[in-house]
Structure formats: structure tokens, C-alpha cells
Design an enzyme around this catalytic site. Sequence first.
Site, PDB file in Angstrom:
ATOM      1  N   LYS A  32       0.833  -1.199   0.000  1.00 20.85           N
ATOM      2  CA  LYS A  32       0.000   0.000   0.000  1.00 20.85           C
ATOM      3  C   LYS A  32       0.870   1.253   0.000  1.00 20.85           C
ATOM      4  O   LYS A  32       0.603   2.214  -0.735  1.00 20.85           O
ATOM      5  CB  LYS A  32      -0.905   0.014   1.236  1.00 20.85           C
ATOM      6  CG  LYS A  32      -1.777   1.279   1.339  1.00 20.85           C
ATOM      7  CD  LYS A  32      -2.504   1.386   2.670  1.00 20.85           C
ATOM      8  CE  LYS A  32      -1.559   1.804   3.778  1.00 20.85           C
ATOM      9  NZ  LYS A  32      -2.272   2.147   5.035  1.00 20.85           N
ATOM     10  N   GLY A 101      -4.920   7.481   5.695  1.00 17.69           N
ATOM     11  CA  GLY A 101      -3.968   8.516   6.054  1.00 17.69           C
ATOM     12  C   GLY A 101      -3.142   8.968   4.872  1.00 17.69           C
ATOM     13  O   GLY A 101      -2.803  10.152   4.751  1.00 17.69           O
ATOM     14  N   SER A 175       4.713   9.992  10.222  1.00 19.13           N
ATOM     15  CA  SER A 175       5.717  10.292   9.201  1.00 19.13           C
ATOM     16  C   SER A 175       5.074  10.750   7.903  1.00 19.13           C
ATOM     17  O   SER A 175       5.725  11.400   7.074  1.00 19.13           O
ATOM     18  CB  SER A 175       6.581   9.056   8.942  1.00 19.13           C
ATOM     19  OG  SER A 175       5.817   7.996   8.375  1.00 19.13           O
ATOM     20  N   GLU A 318       2.869  -0.276  12.475  1.00 20.96           N
ATOM     21  CA  GLU A 318       1.788  -1.005  11.806  1.00 20.96           C
ATOM     22  C   GLU A 318       1.733  -2.463  12.264  1.00 20.96           C
ATOM     23  O   GLU A 318       0.698  -3.118  12.128  1.00 20.96           O
ATOM     24  CB  GLU A 318       1.982  -0.956  10.284  1.00 20.96           C
ATOM     25  CG  GLU A 318       1.611   0.358   9.650  1.00 20.96           C
ATOM     26  CD  GLU A 318       0.102   0.571   9.620  1.00 20.96           C
ATOM     27  OE1 GLU A 318      -0.635  -0.362   9.272  1.00 20.96           O
ATOM     28  OE2 GLU A 318      -0.334   1.682   9.957  1.00 20.96           O
ATOM     29  N   HIS A 345      -4.559   6.437  14.596  1.00 21.86           N
ATOM     30  CA  HIS A 345      -4.746   5.683  13.355  1.00 21.86           C
ATOM     31  C   HIS A 345      -6.240   5.468  13.097  1.00 21.86           C
ATOM     32  O   HIS A 345      -7.078   6.253  13.537  1.00 21.86           O
ATOM     33  CB  HIS A 345      -3.969   4.381  13.422  1.00 21.86           C
ATOM     34  CG  HIS A 345      -2.500   4.546  13.172  1.00 21.86           C
ATOM     35  ND1 HIS A 345      -1.690   3.537  12.723  1.00 21.86           N
ATOM     36  CD2 HIS A 345      -1.694   5.632  13.301  1.00 21.86           C
ATOM     37  CE1 HIS A 345      -0.455   3.979  12.584  1.00 21.86           C
ATOM     38  NE2 HIS A 345      -0.426   5.247  12.943  1.00 21.86           N
ATOM     39  N   ARG A 349      -5.724   2.538  18.505  1.00 16.89           N
ATOM     40  CA  ARG A 349      -5.382   1.118  18.502  1.00 16.89           C
ATOM     41  C   ARG A 349      -4.939   0.603  19.865  1.00 16.89           C
ATOM     42  O   ARG A 349      -5.172  -0.567  20.192  1.00 16.89           O
ATOM     43  CB  ARG A 349      -4.308   0.841  17.437  1.00 16.89           C
ATOM     44  CG  ARG A 349      -4.877   0.854  16.030  1.00 16.89           C
ATOM     45  CD  ARG A 349      -3.833   0.555  14.977  1.00 16.89           C
ATOM     46  NE  ARG A 349      -4.451   0.443  13.650  1.00 16.89           N
ATOM     47  CZ  ARG A 349      -3.809   0.480  12.512  1.00 16.89           C
ATOM     48  NH1 ARG A 349      -2.487   0.617  12.514  1.00 16.89           N
ATOM     49  NH2 ARG A 349      -4.449   0.370  11.360  1.00 16.89           N
ATOM     50  N   LYS A 415      -9.909  -2.486   3.176  1.00 18.17           N
ATOM     51  CA  LYS A 415      -9.101  -1.263   3.148  1.00 18.17           C
ATOM     52  C   LYS A 415      -7.764  -1.516   2.470  1.00 18.17           C
ATOM     53  O   LYS A 415      -7.265  -0.678   1.708  1.00 18.17           O
ATOM     54  CB  LYS A 415      -8.886  -0.769   4.582  1.00 18.17           C
ATOM     55  CG  LYS A 415      -7.968   0.437   4.722  1.00 18.17           C
ATOM     56  CD  LYS A 415      -7.838   0.821   6.185  1.00 18.17           C
ATOM     57  CE  LYS A 415      -6.759   1.878   6.399  1.00 18.17           C
ATOM     58  NZ  LYS A 415      -7.088   3.176   5.779  1.00 18.17           N
TER      59      LYS A 415
END
Length: 432
Positions: A32, A101, A175, A318, A345, A349, A415
Amino acid sequence: MANLTATRAPLPWTAPTATDPVGWTVELPGSKSMTARALVLSAIASGPSTLLRPLAARDTELMAAGLRGMGPHVSTVNEGRWVVRPRPLAGPAHVDVGLAGTVMRFVPPVAGLADGPVTFDGDPRARTRPLGPLLGALRAIGVRIDSPTDGLPLTVHGTGKVAGGEVVIDASASSQLVSGLLLAAPEFERGIVVRHVGPPVPSAPHLRMTVQMLRAAGAAVDDATPDVWTVEPGRLSGRGWEIEPDLSGAVPFFAAALVTGGQVTLVGWPHRSAQPVDRLRALLQQMGGEMTVTTEGLTVRGTGVVHGLDADLSDVSELTPALAALAALADSPSRLRGVAHIRGHETDRLAALARELSGLGADVTESADGLEIRPRPLRGAVFETYDDHRMAHAAAVIGLAVPGVELTDVACTSKTLPEFPALWSAMVTGTS
């Protein structure tokens, strides 16, 4: 490809439980992160580009649609080979960021280059994700932006050019706030100098990927000074982008090898990668796995025993949900830290993992920047996914060893990997 941006109904799903060690070879779509960056760089290049084996999923289709709405031709008809032909950027246009994002942070700087207004909005949760530092930086280099909340919804009033120059930004929340500025900067009149001031920027490998891909497209980038990135103005070249398999998307499958004492191979892995494979290898080794790279691909083997982990995951945040799931099944306590930013996020999370793992019986303490997980016997229960693909991955990993883990919605995995439920079930059952 199918319409991945449409409103969908939740899809409850009971995670399959493994009765034998998994032995699986999986071919996953492209990264991604690489797909998103390649789309942006291709849209502002001086000639056409192709993306080979890109990720076809909701986030990347939203990125393609957002760029397409401003003028560039972006063809995703052939899922294995996307074609981008640059055209003058113009408004009016509207960008639906969904919950991505990358879209909400990579496309506004491009919109500043468009001649006309470009509006942005997305899913309700997207309106709470950190965006203010990027908007402030864009305003500082001459972009007019209307945003009552310093987030979504917003309007970029493009004039066909961006002055560029030097900006100071606190990118400790993501970032992507830096990457978004860098990716469009070759088209700014003076390029850009981005100086980060604040706590460390998380997910450093993603910033390195941004710099590598900019250079591959012909940009002059200087990142020799810590927390300072300079991009000189200049035209980017159209090119062919070979998108690597998605390492983050593979992690739940690798976790399955550890949980079941099996073996999983991700085919098509390159010998040199922009993704943090060495860091992942070290983490999985600490938890009892073995990772090797062969001519076939990237292979992870487990022993059936999972060890606890004490690690700072700020550079690979992640991975936190999948590693937290492994930690709940481990033979010793774990401490996952350095990931305060993942509260911003798709969902918070840390709070979500603490709540759902506790609901399965784990002893979890939530700290400001991480989780402490003390394994206890787990039981099946409803596992809320919060419209977050990584939460669904975590639930699936635990379900390998714990019968009756019922996800409230597995469709949220669309997603980044629409095929996840089918691939996961095939791996567990050994069917194709």
C-alpha cells in the site's frame, strides 16, 4: 475493478481455528505504501508511468480517484498494471479520503499545485486523525487552505503553483506529514526544506521509502542531516514502478506460522526491499520464529511456542496489532512500547487492543505509549474491529488458537486486502 469506495455493511465472521500446523504459500498484492507514493509521483511527472502489481484496495483506489479528479489519467482497469498519464492539475474537484492517512496527507500538497479549489472529506473517524501540522506547513509555503478545525473537511484553493521554501513541522504524530510535503516538492517553485522539531518521527522506514522513490523518479533529495529533508525543484520522470508485495499485509500470515508451528512463504519477495524486513525478522526471531529469504520468497517457520517480546515498535508501528495478538498467546509477558501515535490511526489502537484482548481473557495494561500483556487462558468472545483492518488481523491470529473468536466486521480488511477472509480460511484449512 470493483467499486471499493462505496458504503458497505459490516460482515460478521468467526475466525477459523487451526487443528494442524499451517503450510501455506501466499501471493499478496503490492505494498500500500509503495502504491500510494508511486501514484502521487506519477501524477506530477513529465511523462506516463506504469505500476506493476499495485495494491487494488479501498485506500489505493481512493488515492487514484482523488488524483484522477484533478486531471491526470489514472487507469486501474488492469489490476496488475495501472497506467498514469499526467495532465494539468485543476479544480474544482473533490477528494474522498475514506479512512486513508495516505490520501488525506499526500494529496493536499498536490492540490496546492492545481488551478482551482479542491475539497477534502472522508469517513467520520478521518476527521479526528492528525492533519494540522501538514496544513500549517502548506500555509507557510503559500497555499491557501480553509479548514475550520485544522482537519477535515477542508478546501485547498490552488493557484496552479506553490512557492515552496523552508518549513518547520512537528511530525511526531505521523511520518506521512513529512512524506506528503516531500512527494509534491519537486513541483514547488523553490522545492522545500522540511525541519522536524519535536518527539521522534515514527515509522522511519516509510520516510526512507519516500526518499528512495523520489530519487528513483529523478528528484534531488538530501536527507543527510537528522530530521531535515531537502528536495530541490525539478521535473520528475515517468517510469515503470515494480511494486513489492505488502510486508505489513503479510505479517498476520507469518504470525500464523508461529502460532501453529507451521510454515508460510510470501512469494515474489525482492532481494532488496524498501520495506523493514530486517526489523521484522528480528522481532519474529525474538518471539520464536525463523525467517529466511530464498529464491521462492520470504519464509517464516514456527515451533508452536511463542515467546513474549519487549520491544520499541516506533519504527514499525503497523505491526503492533498482530504482535499484540501473538503476545496474548505467548509463554511469557510482553511489553510493546513507543507507539503512542497509533492512537491516531484508524481507531485508537492501543485502547482498542487493550479492551478487546482483555475481553478474551488476557491481562493487559495500557500505558501512554504501548501495552503490557501478560498471557492467561483465553476464551472465545465477540471481538470489535472498529472499522480497522489491523484489528481484524489481530482477531484472526488469536482465533487460530482460540475457538469462538467472532469478529464484528471482517469486511474492514478491504481497506488494504479485500481477499483477506478467503486467503485466511484457505490457509487454515489447507485448501486453495
